[in-house]
Structures are given as C-alpha cells and as structure tokens.
Design a protein around this motif. Structure first.
Motif, PDB file in Angstrom:
ATOM      1  N   ALA A 168       0.830  -1.207   0.000  1.00  0.00           N
ATOM      2  CA  ALA A 168       0.000   0.000   0.000  1.00  0.00           C
ATOM      3  C   ALA A 168       0.866   1.259   0.000  1.00  0.00           C
ATOM      4  CB  ALA A 168      -0.935  -0.017   1.212  1.00  0.00           C
ATOM      5  N   LEU A 169       1.873   1.292   0.867  1.00  0.00           N
ATOM      6  CA  LEU A 169       2.731   2.478   0.971  1.00  0.00           C
ATOM      7  C   LEU A 169       3.544   2.690  -0.302  1.00  0.00           C
ATOM      8  CD1 LEU A 169       3.930   2.017   4.644  1.00  0.00           C
ATOM      9  CD2 LEU A 169       2.681   4.005   3.776  1.00  0.00           C
ATOM     10  N   MET A 170       4.072   1.616  -0.882  1.00  0.00           N
ATOM     11  CA  MET A 170       4.890   1.774  -2.084  1.00  0.00           C
ATOM     12  C   MET A 170       4.039   2.128  -3.302  1.00  0.00           C
ATOM     13  SD  MET A 170       8.060  -0.920  -1.758  1.00  0.00           S
ATOM     14  CE  MET A 170       7.105  -2.395  -1.442  1.00  0.00           C
ATOM     15  N   THR A 171       2.816   1.626  -3.352  1.00  0.00           N
ATOM     16  CA  THR A 171       1.921   1.999  -4.454  1.00  0.00           C
ATOM     17  C   THR A 171       1.529   3.465  -4.352  1.00  0.00           C
ATOM     18  OG1 THR A 171       1.045  -0.260  -4.519  1.00  0.00           O
ATOM     19  CG2 THR A 171      -0.210   1.423  -5.667  1.00  0.00           C
ATOM     20  N   ALA A 172       1.231   3.919  -3.136  1.00  0.00           N
ATOM     21  CA  ALA A 172       0.887   5.327  -2.929  1.00  0.00           C
ATOM     22  C   ALA A 172       2.074   6.226  -3.274  1.00  0.00           C
ATOM     23  CB  ALA A 172       0.443   5.548  -1.487  1.00  0.00           C
ATOM     24  N   GLU A 173       3.269   5.798  -2.912  1.00  0.00           N
ATOM     25  CA  GLU A 173       4.476   6.563  -3.241  1.00  0.00           C
ATOM     26  C   GLU A 173       4.670   6.641  -4.753  1.00  0.00           C
ATOM     27  OE1 GLU A 173       8.172   8.488  -3.379  1.00  0.00           O
ATOM     28  OE2 GLU A 173       6.618   8.419  -1.828  1.00  0.00           O
ATOM     29  N   ARG A 174       4.434   5.528  -5.453  1.00  0.00           N
ATOM     30  CA  ARG A 174       4.572   5.531  -6.911  1.00  0.00           C
ATOM     31  C   ARG A 174       3.530   6.461  -7.546  1.00  0.00           C
ATOM     32  NH1 ARG A 174       6.874   2.156 -10.626  1.00  0.00           N
ATOM     33  NH2 ARG A 174       8.498   2.087  -9.008  1.00  0.00           N
ATOM     34  N   ALA A 175       2.302   6.445  -7.034  1.00  0.00           N
ATOM     35  CA  ALA A 175       1.265   7.328  -7.567  1.00  0.00           C
ATOM     36  C   ALA A 175       1.674   8.790  -7.411  1.00  0.00           C
ATOM     37  CB  ALA A 175      -0.059   7.062  -6.852  1.00  0.00           C
ATOM     38  N   TRP A 176       2.215   9.125  -6.264  1.00  0.00           N
ATOM     39  CA  TRP A 176       2.666  10.501  -6.035  1.00  0.00           C
ATOM     40  C   TRP A 176       3.811  10.860  -6.977  1.00  0.00           C
ATOM     41  CZ3 TRP A 176       7.436  12.452  -4.573  1.00  0.00           C
ATOM     42  CH2 TRP A 176       7.459  13.808  -4.213  1.00  0.00           C
ATOM     43  N   ALA A 177       4.735   9.913  -7.188  1.00  0.00           N
ATOM     44  CA  ALA A 177       5.916  10.172  -8.014  1.00  0.00           C
ATOM     45  C   ALA A 177       5.555  10.459  -9.461  1.00  0.00           C
ATOM     46  CB  ALA A 177       6.876   8.987  -7.932  1.00  0.00           C
ATOM     47  N   VAL A 178       4.468   9.832  -9.963  1.00  0.00           N
ATOM     48  CA  VAL A 178       4.088  10.029 -11.369  1.00  0.00           C
ATOM     49  C   VAL A 178       2.984  11.072 -11.518  1.00  0.00           C
ATOM     50  CG1 VAL A 178       4.777   7.681 -11.962  1.00  0.00           C
ATOM     51  CG2 VAL A 178       2.379   8.144 -11.367  1.00  0.00           C
ATOM     52  N   GLY A 179       2.612  11.708 -10.428  1.00  0.00           N
ATOM     53  CA  GLY A 179       1.602  12.758 -10.496  1.00  0.00           C
ATOM     54  C   GLY A 179       0.172  12.275 -10.490  1.00  0.00           C
ATOM     55  N   ALA A 180      -0.045  11.022 -10.063  1.00  0.00           N
ATOM     56  CA  ALA A 180      -1.412  10.491  -9.995  1.00  0.00           C
ATOM     57  C   ALA A 180      -1.950  10.673  -8.573  1.00  0.00           C
ATOM     58  CB  ALA A 180      -1.434   9.020 -10.396  1.00  0.00           C
ATOM     59  N   GLY A 181      -2.078  11.903  -8.166  1.00  0.00           N
ATOM     60  CA  GLY A 181      -2.448  12.189  -6.790  1.00  0.00           C
ATOM     61  C   GLY A 181      -3.906  12.008  -6.463  1.00  0.00           C
ATOM     62  N   ASP A 182      -4.723  11.708  -7.474  1.00  0.00           N
ATOM     63  CA  ASP A 182      -6.157  11.587  -7.215  1.00  0.00           C
ATOM     64  C   ASP A 182      -6.586  10.140  -6.982  1.00  0.00           C
ATOM     65  OD1 ASP A 182      -5.584  10.831  -9.774  1.00  0.00           O
ATOM     66  OD2 ASP A 182      -7.391  11.699 -10.661  1.00  0.00           O
ATOM     67  N   VAL A 183      -5.642   9.222  -6.823  1.00  0.00           N
ATOM     68  CA  VAL A 183      -5.986   7.828  -6.544  1.00  0.00           C
ATOM     69  C   VAL A 183      -6.343   7.690  -5.062  1.00  0.00           C
ATOM     70  CG1 VAL A 183      -5.189   5.438  -6.591  1.00  0.00           C
ATOM     71  CG2 VAL A 183      -4.416   7.047  -8.343  1.00  0.00           C
ATOM     72  N   ALA A 184      -7.450   7.003  -4.791  1.00  0.00           N
ATOM     73  CA  ALA A 184      -7.897   6.792  -3.408  1.00  0.00           C
ATOM     74  C   ALA A 184      -7.448   5.414  -2.934  1.00  0.00           C
ATOM     75  CB  ALA A 184      -9.413   6.908  -3.320  1.00  0.00           C
ATOM     76  N   PHE A 185      -6.725   5.394  -1.823  1.00  0.00           N
ATOM     77  CA  PHE A 185      -6.226   4.145  -1.249  1.00  0.00           C
ATOM     78  C   PHE A 185      -6.907   3.879   0.086  1.00  0.00           C
ATOM     79  CE2 PHE A 185      -2.750   5.927  -3.782  1.00  0.00           C
ATOM     80  CZ  PHE A 185      -2.412   4.849  -4.579  1.00  0.00           C
ATOM     81  N   THR A 186      -7.332   2.633   0.290  1.00  0.00           N
ATOM     82  CA  THR A 186      -7.942   2.238   1.561  1.00  0.00           C
ATOM     83  C   THR A 186      -7.342   0.915   2.009  1.00  0.00           C
ATOM     84  OG1 THR A 186     -10.035   3.263   0.895  1.00  0.00           O
ATOM     85  CG2 THR A 186     -10.092   1.765   2.780  1.00  0.00           C
ATOM     86  N   LEU A 187      -6.984   0.846   3.261  1.00  0.00           N
ATOM     87  CA  LEU A 187      -6.478  -0.395   3.842  1.00  0.00           C
ATOM     88  C   LEU A 187      -7.531  -0.933   4.795  1.00  0.00           C
ATOM     89  CD1 LEU A 187      -2.884  -1.197   4.839  1.00  0.00           C
ATOM     90  CD2 LEU A 187      -4.714  -1.842   6.392  1.00  0.00           C
ATOM     91  N   VAL A 188      -7.988  -2.147   4.530  1.00  0.00           N
ATOM     92  CA  VAL A 188      -9.043  -2.783   5.323  1.00  0.00           C
ATOM     93  C   VAL A 188      -8.407  -3.884   6.160  1.00  0.00           C
ATOM     94  CG1 VAL A 188     -11.221  -4.054   5.254  1.00  0.00           C
ATOM     95  CG2 VAL A 188     -10.731  -2.300   3.522  1.00  0.00           C
ATOM     96  N   THR A 189      -8.576  -3.815   7.472  1.00  0.00           N
ATOM     97  CA  THR A 189      -7.916  -4.784   8.345  1.00  0.00           C
ATOM     98  C   THR A 189      -8.767  -5.131   9.563  1.00  0.00           C
ATOM     99  OG1 THR A 189      -5.940  -5.189   9.709  1.00  0.00           O
ATOM    100  CG2 THR A 189      -6.681  -2.905   9.520  1.00  0.00           C
TER     101      THR A 189
END
Length: 392
Positions: A168-189
């Motif tokens: 989750a953290l690395m995917t969010a970091e990759r989204a930020w790096a490529v300018g895809a800041g509008d992706v919504a991430f949710t962690l369900v636990t």
C-alpha cells in the motif's frame, strides 16, 4: 525402505527448506559443542527463498533472492532429500515422505511452513514466493491513470500483515511520483490499529506513515465479498467502491498425518516448541499454532528447539521459563525503511519501538541469529548478491 541408523551421532531430521529449517541446522551446529549429529533436511524445493523482499519486485526492485539448498546443505554438512513430509509415526520414530520413502529419526523438527490460499474471490492475491511481479500490472494501471480506487485487504488468517502495508505504501508513493495524486487508497484490516502487533510506538509510527501517504484505514473491519466494483465490509454491511482489490492469502496448517493439529490444521506445540505426546518431535515457524507467522520469530523458535536437541534431553524444559520472542521487522515504504521492534508475550506485544536506524545487525529483513550472518558472509565473499533495502 527404512533409513538405517548411523553408527555415530543422533539422527536429526528437519522437514522444510525455508528460514526456520536452515536456521535449525545452523543453530544445532552452534549449540552442539562438538557432539556429532547426522542431519537430514527434507525439502520439496531446490531453493531457500528469501520472501520478505518480494514486495519490491512490482516496483522494479528485483530483490527476491533464492539460495540453492544443495549448496547450503553441502556447506553445513547436512544431507538433502528432495521430497515432502507426508506422515509421522511417533511410535516407530519414522516419517513417510510424499513418494513413500521412510526416514528414521531421533529428533524431528517440523518446519514445513503453512499453506497459502486465496482469501477473497475476485481480488488480486499477493503470493510472495511465486510470482510477486504479477502485481506490477496494477502498479502500471495506477501510473497510467486507469485505476482510481484501490483497497488493500488483510484477511483474518494472514498471520503476518506487514507485506500488505508495504504494498500500500509503495503503491501510494509511486502514484505521487508520477503525479497520480487523485488515486484513493484504503487499507481494510481486522486489526484494531495499523500493524497492531506493534501496539504502542510502533503502531503509531505506521499510522502516521499511512496518513502522510493518504491511505485511509478501516480497522476492526472484515472484507467478505468483492464483485469487481464494490467490496462488502462488516460489521455494518458497508460498501467500499474499489477498481482493484489487493489481498494477502489466508494461511492454514500443513495438515500432516500423525501430528496433533488444531482446527486449522496447524501443528500443536508447547511454549518450548515440543509437539505434545510425541517424544523427540518439535515444530517451528509457520506450521505451528503460534499466531505470528514471521521469519524472525520462526528463527527464534528454531534456536530454542536446536538448544533442546543439542542438550540431549528436554525433560527439564517445562521448568524453564518460556522463551519471550523479540519481534524485529523492516517496513519498506518506497522511501527510507522503518525499523520496528516489539517484545511479545502470549502472541501480543507488550512494548514496541520504531526507528529510521536499524537496531540490529546485519540489517536483514529476517533478523535470524545464525542465518542472517551466514547469508551476509556469503554476500561479502561474492557467493550471493547484497540485499539493498534503499535502492530505487
């Protein structure tokens, strides 16, 4: 055909080819004090797979390592048998392999690991030791703007949820790096807090990382259905929209005939790793009923069992205090890793800490007393590549 007893030394049969199995071999050598042991490793695969770094594969960090078991066993003076553990006969002190061969033992260590299966239909299940790079297509969808909502799901029976937090953290970091800041991430636990096994300072540090990364957390929550568009959550029969869902597999025990098992087919053990009712039989790692399924914990269990075997008698083990596991973990984030530690009692942490500096050496993902320096020595001599946690 029954394996004959060697003329000298005790026969130690170690079933498994993972971290717990090889740590047992190394620990037994260190604890034997010159006593001769005839060690056989019964393993289905050809390699020791170093799984914890596999989460980096989808992000272009080829860090999944494999070490040839035949070379390791030759180096350590152990006999390697390529087969699976089928059944145990505690009365005759023999095991039957999957191909029907009988092997005798004086001490048996079951380190076969657990069985991993899909936990949520229609979700992408991340199997660390098979094809972790398969997750790369979801990363690519994020980079291309195709996927806008992703849910990361921890199943109730994962045993070790940390890899999902890393994804989750690395995917969010990759989204930020490529300018895809509008992706919504949710962690369900189902945990009551992020990485709850590190309750206290460790869990709080992970929660802060998730917040900075923009990852929403649904704690005390179970995902029980996904139709490709919506995840159903409980309690409350809630619904979460998700273009993609990534889940860890569910774990169950190895279901070995002749061993006492719980309802999920894990091997029952006491606090010292002994299998109740079977003389000279021990179990360590993910195959056991111990709740935390993590390489460093498995290595500590292996060390304790090796000490009992080397001593030649575990009659007084019940009079000794049970080993208190020390949990050490590296959380990969896409940037600098976070180092987490906790002291465990009764399967729960009683104190934890988080640091940007590694408090153990060598700084391997699996903090194993004997295996980590053994692999580090191989790397220094050029026998294996260095594990670079900061690359990329």
């Amino acid at each position: 055909m029954l394996q004959s007893k060697p003329p000298s030394g005790r026969r130690v049969l170690i079933a498994g080819g993972g971290v717990a199995a090889i740590e047992t071999v190394l620990a037994l050598r260190a604890a034997s004090g010159g006593v001769a042991f005839d060690v056989t490793v019964l393993a289905p695969g050809r390699d020791l797979v170093y799984r914890p770094l596999s989460v980096g594969e989808p992000f272009g960090r080829p860090l999944l390592k494999r070490y040839a078991l035949d070379a390791i066993c030759a180096d350590l003076g152990a006999t390697l048998v390529h087969d699976v553990l089928g059944a145990v006969d505690g009365y005759r002190k023999t095991v039957t392999t999957g191909s029907g061969i009988e092997l005798g033992y004086d001490a048996l260590v079951v380190a076969t690991g657990a069985r991993a299966t899909e936990s949520l239909p229609n979700a992408f299940t991340f199997f660390a030791d098979t094809d972790p790079e398969d997750f790369q297509w979801i990363v690519r969808e994020v980079e291309e703007g195709v996927t806008r909502t992703i849910a990361f799901v921890v199943p109730l029976t994962s045993g070790w949820p940390l890899p999902l937090y890393e994804l989750a953290l690395m995917t969010a970091e990759r989204a930020w790096a490529v300018g895809a800041g509008d992706v919504a991430f949710t962690l369900v636990t189902p945990e009551d807090s992020p990485l709850a096994i590190f309750q206290g300072a460790g869990s709080h540090a992970v929660a802060r990382l998730l917040g900075v990364a923009g990852i929403e957390v649904e704690s005390n929550t179970y995902a029980h259905d996904y139709d490709g568009r919506v995840v159903r959550l409980s309690p409350g029969d809630r619904r979460l929209a998700a273009d993609r869902v990534v889940a860890l597999p569910s774990l169950s025990g190895p279901d070995i005939a002749g061993l006492p098992l719980d309802a999920n087919r894990f091997v029952r053990v006491d606090d010292h790793g002994r299998v109740p009712g079977l003389d000279g039989v021990y179990a360590v790692g993910d195959a056991t009923t111990f709740a935390i399924k993590q390489g460093g914990i498995a290595a500590q269990q292996a060390d304790a069992v090796a000490a009992l075997i080397a001593r030649g008698s575990d009659v007084d083990a019940a009079r000794q205090p049970a080993p208190r596991p020390h949990l050490r973990a590296i959380l990969l984030t896409g940037r600098d890793p976070l180092y987490l530690t906790a002291t465990i009692t009764g399967g729960e942490s009683i104190t934890s800490n988080a640091s940007r500096d590694c408090p153990w050496w060598p700084p391997h993902k699996i903090a194993a007393r004997h295996l980590a320096p053994y692999l580090a020595d191989h790397e220094q001599r050029g026998a294996a590549p260095v594990l670079d946690l900061h690359r990329g």
